[in-house]
Design an enzyme around this catalytic site. Structure first.
Site, short mmCIF file in Angstrom:
data_model
loop_
_atom_site.label_atom_id
_atom_site.label_comp_id
_atom_site.label_asym_id
_atom_site.label_seq_id
_atom_site.Cartn_x
_atom_site.Cartn_y
_atom_site.Cartn_z
N LYS A 1 0.83 -1.21 0.00
CA LYS A 1 0.00 0.00 0.00
C LYS A 1 0.86 1.25 0.00
CE LYS A 1 -2.03 -1.51 3.75
NZ LYS A 1 -1.58 -2.90 3.80
N HIS B 1 4.93 0.83 6.28
CA HIS B 1 4.75 1.12 4.86
C HIS B 1 6.08 1.54 4.24
CE1 HIS B 1 0.16 1.74 5.56
NE2 HIS B 1 0.56 0.49 5.65
#
Ligand code: IMP
Length: 434
Positions: A21, A46
């Site tokens: 993501k 992330h």
């Protein structure tokens, strides 16, 4: 890269987290006014690569790498204020200008040191049934939120309330620690002193996240809602109890950012071209032995937050089809297709069977999901590097066929395909088809 006309896009994980993501958000953020996290906390990791530099973001939204994007933490996030400030300082130390670009909802709950101690103690107490949490205090922080015994960002402006809450929570935490035979204890004075040191810095970032998003949308801006973890870790829709403690799915994006669901006009589901899971719980297409090692090594499948090896598996169609349903996905982004480049053949699960019967829905019970037999299709590999492909038609025919099968099985169109960690290693499918 926003789809035509889309103003507010939720980017959600459609497997067990770690779908990539961060990269997708980073690519889309070029056109965004705001990137907002809406759930989870520092359990996320992330990874964003810009040129040679790699950034691993735990709390600060992945829009941070662009100079003009405002990065917000919504009310649904649980914020460890010390980790947040450390991360901010590290990014600033690496040359990012974050001045005036960060905001945190006054309604967001704080992750306190005792939440982390409880996370570890409760995991130990679960013995063989441990969830395999990230140890970041996430579950205990959400538990306090739901039990109405939590501390929120806005409370930092009221030292007396902070003292009352911390004293009460420390007492309860110490009772649990004693029960779990953990020798450490929470010292409320110490916690309050630490909180006092950072309170003003956090309060300076307090904002009305929902209000900011609505104003940006009214003004013609573009907003990305950045999901953390994935649909199968959602507290309602995931493989309970082997889940995280928040609503990772698109419904949670509205609640956790402080906007109505009607404000969201696209839900992009990020999906790895195969499957991984970190932590415990069922994983129907899990690979074992040498094949697992190979996929883990090729994909660099080690947790960005904890460094734990991820459990790899073949692409699980029922998982993504289910995630498409509970999220209302409007499109898929397939990541890490290049990791499969050297496989001679690929297996893809289209359905599950349980006790000899083909399942139509997705099992509610983790114990049933442990027992399902995936129904596999075997597809030919492509045996050539896809890393330099920039359009759909650049991909080998076998890779396109694999992607088409994913679209069919998940009943959702693919809009992006990522073939490497660099920003430009991204194929926009809609543009290629037009
Ligand atoms: P917690 O969120 O730390 O409570 O962990 C609950 C479960 O979610 C565990 O299986 C974790 O490994 C998993 N988990 C939490 N955050 C992530 C993530 O960002 N990626 C993948 N798995 C995660």
């Amino acid at each position: 890269m926003f789809a035509d006309g889309a103003r507010c896009v939720a980017v959600v994980g459609a497997q067990w987290g770690d779908e990539g993501k961060g990269k997708l958000i980073d690519v889309l953020a070029e056109q965004a006014t705001i990137v907002a996290r809406y759930q989870g906390g520092a359990n996320a990791g992330h990874t964003v690569r810009v040129g040679e530099a790699e950034f691993i973001l735990h709390l600060i939204p992945s829009g941070a790498l662009y100079p003009d994007v405002r990065c917000l933490l919504g009310n649904g996030v649980v914020v460890d204020p010390w980790t947040f400030l450390e991360e901010r300082d590290e990014l600033v130390g690496r040359g990012l200008d974050l001045d005036g670009r960060l905001g945190i909802s006054g309604r967001a709950h704080l992750v306190m040191p005792y939440h982390k101690m409880l996370d570890a103690a409760l995991e130990t107490g679960r013995g063989g049934k441990a969830i395999g949490t990230t140890g970041r205090g996430i579950g205990p922080a959400y538990r306090d939120k739901a039990a109405r015994t939590g501390l929120r960002v806005a409370d930092l402006s009221d030292p007396e309330r902070c003292a009352r809450v911390v004293e009460r929570c420390a007492e309860a935490a110490n009772a649990t620690l004693a029960r779990q035979q953990v020798p450490e204890r929470v010292d409320p004075e110490q916690v309050l002193a630490a909180l006092g040191e950072i309170g003003e810095q956090i309060l300076a970032l307090r904002t009305d996240v929902g209000g900011e998003i609505r104003a940006a949308l009214r003004g013609g801006g573009r907003v990305l809602l950045e999901g953390a973890q994935g649909a199968l870790l959602d507290v309602d829709h995931g493989t309970y109890p082997y889940v995280t403690s928040s609503s990772t799915t698109a419904g949670g994006a509205a609640t956790g950012a402080g906007i109505g669901p009607t404000a969201i006009d696209e839900v992009l589901g990020v999906v790895k071209a195969y499957t991984t899971r970190v932590g415990n719980g069922p994983l129907p297409t899990e690979l074992e032995g040498r094949e697992a090692e190979r996929l883990r090594e090729l994909g660099g499948e080690f947790g960005a937050t904890t460094g734990r090896p991820r459990r790899p598996g073949w692409f699980d169609g029922p998982v993504v089809r289910y995630a498409a349903g509970v999220n209302g996905l409007t499109a898929l982004a397939i990541t890490k297709l290049d990791v499969l480049d050297s496989f001679e053949t690929l297996k893809l699960a289209t359905d599950y069977e349980l006790d000899g019967r083909r399942l139509t829905g997705f099992p509610e019970l983790a114990s049933d999901l442990e027992r399902v037999t995936p129904v596999y299709e075997t597809l030919p590999g492509w045996g050539t590097s896809t890393a330099a492909c920039r359009r759909l038609e650049d991909l080998p025919e076998a890779a396109r066929r694999y992607l088409r099968r994913i679209e069919e099985v998940a009943a959702t169109p693919i809009r992006y395909v990522s073939v490497g960690s660099a920003r430009d290693q991204t194929i926009r499918v809609a543009a290629a088809r037009a």
